[in-house]
Enzyme design. Structure first.
Site, PDB file in Angstrom:
ATOM      1  CG  LEU A  43      -2.092  -0.964   1.120  1.00  0.00           C
ATOM      2  CD1 LEU A  43      -2.917  -0.899   2.397  1.00  0.00           C
ATOM      3  CD2 LEU A  43      -2.962  -0.650  -0.078  1.00  0.00           C
ATOM      4  CB  SER A 284     -10.632 -10.352  10.070  1.00  0.00           C
ATOM      5  OG  SER A 284     -11.022  -9.028  10.373  1.00  0.00           O
ATOM      6  NE  ARG A 330      -5.385  -5.822  15.573  1.00  0.00           N
ATOM      7  CZ  ARG A 330      -5.113  -5.598  14.296  1.00  0.00           C
ATOM      8  NH1 ARG A 330      -3.882  -5.361  13.917  1.00  0.00           N
ATOM      9  NH2 ARG A 330      -6.077  -5.614  13.406  1.00  0.00           N
TER      10      ARG A 330
END
Lengths: 637, 256
Positions: A43, A284, A330
């Site tokens: 990206l 995910s 996370r």
């Protein structure tokens, strides 16, 4: 090492607009005289190369994959954040900034993060204009979902393939520039080293991975967008080919390496199934919108999940973090999983796993709704494990996923080497000690589409134009050294494969510098890495020759970097005597096992400076000053 | 957990693009059913390196079915026997002890073999370069919600955009046609309002480039759809043919 962040003065909210108004420009006729090397086509790299090509610069782009479209950004599943506030749930640039700073446990540079939040909306606009097929509501407008560490729904997504679609958007923009002759791409080409002329980055040495030919390219500036170094740990969610060669060899040429110990461990990966395991697969984070995480309340309860009654299940995230529940960030979620597994309440054959259960959501919304949201993820889970997650809960466990550390960059995204820019995961800039979900895509594209095009012009406008010939001695010497390194790897002819060394190093790092780190474990690891490294250089076995397509040699070359980088990760972790974000030192924790920062002594970026082979690197610091944010104990309770 | 297996592999070996290749036999011992197909090859390669032999060269990267790098024909089928599954996601639990497995590279003239199972698929890049994009430069486009897109169009565009560009459709086609790949991109962009202005020009240019690269025509066997790991529908080919016919009927689009 001089660390000047070059943060513009003035209030935080106007720094970037002021920079853009005041930065130097290169006029259109002159742009075509400037050349830029971009390494990596994920990206960050693809968006930078495409945008620079559009502006008129001459761009040469390199990737190790067989085509630019395959860079590992493609594997990002869940989504990309932006402060659009389409759902009217109270989002704003300020809130995205706050969440990102807090999510990073107050270890990121304020001005960079604010800029990131500021350009986030333009990324969505740009991607939609390129034809990225984001999920939409029936009214035809864009859909949003929520992600960890935020109490708003600001994540845009394209099924479970957001990274793929954003990357293809950037790849297509890049392809358009290739057709126009503005960009030339060399695929299956690996950067072996950086070339400096008079202390300024002026080119790179590469190896053609099909023919083995080593050659050089020179340019006015070099941009690295080569991703993170998670593969140092052997088992990670990174692609097999992801490696640290570009950033590591640039470090050895003088670029500062910031916060190497900030590694992110993602809580929802499919557990390891055996020694043959070559990589780990992520499920995910978006699954935590509808999945509930639990383990049995009783130690060693080996009953199948369906036979464990509600009253004997511990939905530990919901009880420990009532306001964020299953969507805790996370690092927090990973540590919570480790805690319950350490207590002997883990599930699966190895006991290293927790359940991610969709039964309640399926009951509430119906199987069809869940299938629509996560169908491809459920299929992926079934292909890998052979289990049907609609029927019984998924088993998940944390795994190395992302590296917040990377080459140090200033506000311009330039490293400590003039002319060397670093974008995306390869730099250290925006995520502090922990990255929030759906922020990596945002950062990669922000750097490439909206930041570098301005800052590189500012660099060109304020430095003397000079592109050396690749026949210059600096290039020839670097080529020679790179070639000798490969020959050395081939000449050892010992008895162990590169993979066996890589696996041994990775296991050592995971155990001693993974989810929990201590003074003792880190000292042990540093000692043992030296031993493994010594054996590597005595007992490595690589087949074939350098002048051919040789995957064993490619790997050996990358592993030779990990042998050194692994040590730096541990050194940094050892020196950072506090816990913050993904860096958890067992000595520094609160009573309820949360990370305990030491803002008085460690509110800074640690930037490591190479001193030569066999010498201890020097640790420099860039103090972090918070003008707007008030630092607090991070709480998701 | 079921038992370990012993397998016989017959693998295409070819030193480089200009050398002749041949099938070579290898033994894969003690294969766990939990291994992926590529992990099984990793284990075989580890042993070959130990013996000082040349390992089997094959392409792979993400190993989770999304990058499109892995590319091998397993027992005559690109990506192997499981529907909607790339070779990297295929697991050994679908094989049994004593199996003989043939492994070959993509076979198509536009995809020359570089070594063993590795081919050069850059022809697909050149087709995208010919027009597989929306011509919008980085800048200040309109707000993302300024132009609503009907959910069914966005969903169908996403179905097409799911293509991973692996080239299995080409490898399985008796004509080595790339129509499924090309039609997926033509449909993805053509279905969205943002892609409409260049719709005629795009299809014309991409199809012309496809022909130039030496890919064959479509004769409607639907083999491409059957092996596509992302289950991209062959109906997109019909959509592309219609777009192409319309673009030709309107007169050859500006080729600049």
């Amino acid at each position: 090492m001089k660390l000047d962040a070059k943060t513009p003065s003035g209030p935080l909210t106007t720094k970037w607009s002021r920079y853009k108004e005041e930065c130097k420009l290169v006029n259109p006729a002159n742009k075509r005289k400037f050349s830029v090397i971009v390494v990596g086509t994920g990206l960050a790299g693809a968006s930078a190369a495409a945008s620079l090509g559009e502006l008129g610069y001459k761009v040469t782009c390199f990737c190790y994959q067989d085509t630019a479209r395959r860079a590992h950004s493609i594997a990002a599943q869940g989504g990309i954040n932006a402060a659009k506030n389409y759902p009217n749930d109270g989002d704003s640039v300020q809130r995205l900034f706050n969440d990102t700073i807090k999510g990073g446990d107050y270890r990121a540079r304020e001005a960079n993060v604010y800029r990131l939040a500021e350009v986030s909306n333009a990324i969505i606009d740009q991607s939609v204009a390129q034809g990225v097929p984001f999920a939409r509501e029936y009214g035809g407008l864009l859909a949003n979902r929520s992600f960890g560490g935020a109490q708003v729904s600001r994540t845009f997504y394209a099924r479970g393939q957001t990274g793929q679609q954003l990357l293809l958007g950037a790849y297509q923009a890049l392809s358009r520039q290739v057709a126009k002759g503005q960009v030339k791409i060399y695929s299956r080409t690996e950067m072996l080293d950086l070339v400096l002329v008079d202390g300024v980055a002026k080119g790179i040495v590469v190896r053609d991975m099909v023919t083995g030919k080593i050659s050089s390219y020179s340019a006015d500036a070099v941009v690295l967008a080569t991703g993170g170094y998670g593969n140092t740990f052997y088992l990670s969610t990174n692609a097999r080919g992801c490696n640290a060669m570009a950033i590591w060899r640039s470090y050895k040429r003088g670029a500062g390496f910031a916060n190497p110990c900030y590694t992110q461990i993602h809580p929802t990966c499919i557990p390891v199934s055996g020694d043959h395991q070559s990589k780990l697969t992520l499920m995910s984070e978006s699954l935590r919108n509808d999945g509930r995480v639990w383990v049995p309340k009783t130690k060693g309860d080996k009953r199948p999940p369906s036979q464990i009654p509600e009253s004997e299940r511990d939905y530990y995230l919901e009880t420990r973090y009532p306001s964020f529940g299953n969507l805790a960030p996370r690092d927090v979620t990973s540590r919570a999983a480790k805690l319950v597994c350490d207590e002997g309440r883990g599930v699966g054959a190895s006991g290293l796993g927790v359940y991610l259960d969709f039964a309640e959501s399926i009951g509430r919304l119906g199987k069809k709704a869940i299938e629509e949201r996560y169908g491809n993820l459920f299929e992926m889970y079934e292909r890998i494990t052979g289990e049907d997650a609609y029927e019984s809960p998924m088993r998940i466990f944390p795994a190395i996923h992302y590296t917040m550390g990377g080459l140090w960059v200033d506000y311009n995204l330039m490293s400590t080497i003039p002319g060397l820019f670093v974008l995306g995961e390869a730099n250290f800039s925006d995520h502090g000690a922990n990255r929030l979900g759906a922020s990596a895509l945002m950062q990669g594209l922000a750097d490439g589409y909206f930041v570098l095009p301005y800052t590189i012009a500012n660099y060109f406008g304020s430095s003397k134009k000079f592109v050396p010939s690749t026949d210059a001695p600096e290039f020839k010497q670097t080529e020679q050294a790179a070639s000798e390194h490969l020959k050395r790897l081939l000449s050892i002819q010992g008895s162990r494969t590169p993979t066996s060394f890589h696996r041994e190093l990775g296991k050592l790092l995971w155990e001693n510098c993974g989810m929990a780190r201590s003074d003792q474990s880190l000292k042990t690891a540093i000692k043992k890495i030296a031993v493994i490294r010594e054996e590597f250089w005595k007992n490595l076995k690589v087949t074939g020759s350098p002048g051919e397509l040789n995957q064993t040699l490619e790997l050996a070359n990358r592993v030779s970097d990990y042998m050194e980088l692994g040590e730096l990760i541990c050194r940094d972790a050892l020196e950072r005597r506090e816990s913050c974000g993904g860096h958890f030192r067992v000595e520094y924790q609160t009573e309820d096992h949360e990370a305990k920062r030491d803002d008085d002594n460690f509110s800074h970026v640690a930037v490591w400076e190479y001193q030569g082979a066999g010498k201890e690197p020097v640790r420099n610091i860039e103090p972090l000053q918070y003008e707007v944010v008030t630092m607090s104990q991070r709480s998701y309770k | 957990m079921s038992k370990e297996m012993n397998l016989t592999l017959k693998v295409w070996k070819q030193k480089d693009q200009n050398s002749p290749g041949r099938m070579k036999t290898y033994q894969a011992k003690k294969v766990s059913p939990d291994m992926s197909f590529l992990e099984m090859l990793d284990v075989v390669n580890e042993e070959l390196i130990h013996q000082g032999q040349d390992p089997i060269a094959f392409d792979s990267d993400c190993r989770e079915g999304i990058c499109g790098t892995c590319s091998m024909v397993i027992n005559g089928t690109p990506h192997g026997p499981m529907k909607g599954t790339t070779a990297c996601e295929l697991h050994m639990r679908h094989f049994k002890d004593g199996d003989v497995i043939a492994i070959e590279p993509w076979r198509a003239k536009p995809f020359p073999v570089l070594r063993d199972l590795i081919t050069n698929r850059s022809a697909l890049d050149r087709i995208i370069q010919a027009g597989g994009y929306i011509s919008v430069s980085t800048g200040n486009p309109a707000d993302a919600n300024a132009l609503p897109v009907a959910k069914k169009d966005a969903d169908l565009a996403m179905d097409a955009a799911a293509c991973i560009g692996c080239g299995a459709c080409v490898a399985v086609c008796k004509n080595a046609s790339a129509m499924l790949f090309v039609s997926a991109k033509v449909s993805h962009l053509g279905l969205l309002p943002q892609g409409k202005p260049e719709r005629d020009r795009r299809v014309w240019k991409m199809v012309s480039q496809m022909d130039k690269e030496g890919f064959g025509n479509c004769t409607n066997t639907y083999a491409c759809e059957a092996v596509c790991p992302k289950k991209v529908s062959a109906l997109f080919i019909a959509r592309m043919n219609r777009d192409y016919a319309l673009s030709v009927a309107k007169g050859q689009p500006d080729a600049s």
